[in-house]
Design an enzyme around this catalytic site. Sequence first.
Site, PDB file in Angstrom:
ATOM      1  N   HIS A 280       0.822  -0.876   0.348  1.00 10.06           N
ATOM      2  CA  HIS A 280      -0.303  -0.275  -0.170  1.00 10.06           C
ATOM      3  C   HIS A 280       1.106   1.169   0.143  1.00 10.06           C
ATOM      4  O   HIS A 280       0.882   1.759  -0.964  1.00 10.06           O
ATOM      5  CB  HIS A 280      -0.533  -0.393   1.234  1.00 10.06           C
ATOM      6  CG  HIS A 280      -1.811   1.234   1.661  1.00 10.06           C
ATOM      7  ND1 HIS A 280      -2.655   1.898   1.342  1.00 10.06           N
ATOM      8  CD2 HIS A 280      -1.136   2.623   1.984  1.00 10.06           C
ATOM      9  CE1 HIS A 280      -3.146   2.665   1.352  1.00 10.06           C
ATOM     10  NE2 HIS A 280      -2.177   3.553   1.991  1.00 10.06           N
ATOM     11  N   GLU A 281       1.989   1.212   0.749  1.00 10.94           N
ATOM     12  CA  GLU A 281       2.378   2.220   1.287  1.00 10.94           C
ATOM     13  C   GLU A 281       3.154   3.163   0.026  1.00 10.94           C
ATOM     14  O   GLU A 281       3.428   3.660  -0.617  1.00 10.94           O
ATOM     15  CB  GLU A 281       3.602   2.721   2.520  1.00 10.94           C
ATOM     16  CG  GLU A 281       3.030   2.274   3.432  1.00 10.94           C
ATOM     17  CD  GLU A 281       2.101   3.750   3.709  1.00 10.94           C
ATOM     18  OE1 GLU A 281       2.078   4.648   2.704  1.00 10.94           O
ATOM     19  OE2 GLU A 281       0.916   3.367   4.210  1.00 10.94           O
TER      20      GLU A 281
ATOM     21  N   HIS B 232       1.346   4.740  -3.410  1.00 11.62           N
ATOM     22  CA  HIS B 232       1.907   5.880  -2.689  1.00 11.62           C
ATOM     23  C   HIS B 232       2.386   6.262  -3.631  1.00 11.62           C
ATOM     24  O   HIS B 232       2.693   7.187  -3.891  1.00 11.62           O
ATOM     25  CB  HIS B 232       1.725   6.238  -1.615  1.00 11.62           C
ATOM     26  CG  HIS B 232      -0.096   6.346  -0.271  1.00 11.62           C
ATOM     27  ND1 HIS B 232      -0.801   6.789  -1.032  1.00 11.62           N
ATOM     28  CD2 HIS B 232      -0.025   5.402   0.719  1.00 11.62           C
ATOM     29  CE1 HIS B 232      -2.129   6.759   0.001  1.00 11.62           C
ATOM     30  NE2 HIS B 232      -1.403   6.152   0.607  1.00 11.62           N
TER      31      HIS B 232
ATOM     32  N   GLU C 115      -6.013   7.405  -1.160  1.00 14.86           N
ATOM     33  CA  GLU C 115      -6.292   5.569   0.249  1.00 14.86           C
ATOM     34  C   GLU C 115      -7.015   4.963  -0.633  1.00 14.86           C
ATOM     35  O   GLU C 115      -6.034   3.747  -0.677  1.00 14.86           O
ATOM     36  CB  GLU C 115      -6.693   6.341   1.114  1.00 14.86           C
ATOM     37  CG  GLU C 115      -6.210   7.327   2.388  1.00 14.86           C
ATOM     38  CD  GLU C 115      -4.941   6.569   2.897  1.00 14.86           C
ATOM     39  OE1 GLU C 115      -4.319   5.176   2.502  1.00 14.86           O
ATOM     40  OE2 GLU C 115      -3.203   6.886   2.819  1.00 14.86           O
TER      41      GLU C 115
END
Length: 286
Positions: A135-136, A139, A206
């Site tokens: 997920h990070e 980004h 997100e």
Amino acid sequence: MTWHPHANRLKTFLLLVGMSAMIVFFGALFGRTALILAVLFAVGMNVYVYFNSDKLALRAMHAQPVSELQAPAMYRIVRELATSAHQPMPRLYISDTAAPNAFATGRNPRNAAVCCTTGILALLNERELRAVLGHELSHVYNRDILISCIAGALASVITALANMAMWAGMFGGNRDGQNPFALLLVSLLGPIAATVVRMAVSRSREYQADESGAVLTGDPLALASALRKISGGVQLAPLPPEPQLASQAHLMIANPFRAGERIGSLFSTHPPIEDRIRRLEQMARG
């Protein structure tokens, strides 16, 4: 596993267009000079944030760089994910806090940093940690720092022009046919509207990172499980609601403050955990 990234991208685009429309409206009230000054101020401030976002976030979290000897699992997972995405290896950091969270920062993949708290490393199993790191990294790969700075710059322009409206409403009287009460109303509502839209952009990114991170790892259920644990962990060990931490909250994988310590959902940097989990479970079902 199904993935529909276009809806989030379109939503982000439309929100940024909406903020731009607000600027045009304010510009019509005050003319070209005021608009140019506000734009220059906002762009200058956000260019600084863009090029220093990693330093600001890491300093706020008191994060320290770690070597592969200190965090072998974290290094192994990030290296595998970066290699599979054909991206460079980011710098890795750990923040010594019990609050379970993680974030990525940096203006592009070559200048990226990923940080985990000791709380999240203790809370999650390796499968869940892999999902969080995916997920990070998403980004970073989605250029969300750039998008955040664009949204921040637009919001700053609106706020600066709203401040001009406030002073004009209080001291300008009825010069040039301007209604002082209308100017004061605009000065109050403008920053609120800009903040609401900016937070909506953050929430949209997100959702996008959840989806693209789940595709990167191939395991949406692991991210759903991690979010469920993190949500419970934050209630037990939140970050203190200090200004320097609040300004970095949008970078975290989940709202780092205990429920009730921040303002309602319209002003939240993150979507509800339940909605994120539901979407990930739908992805897994295909």
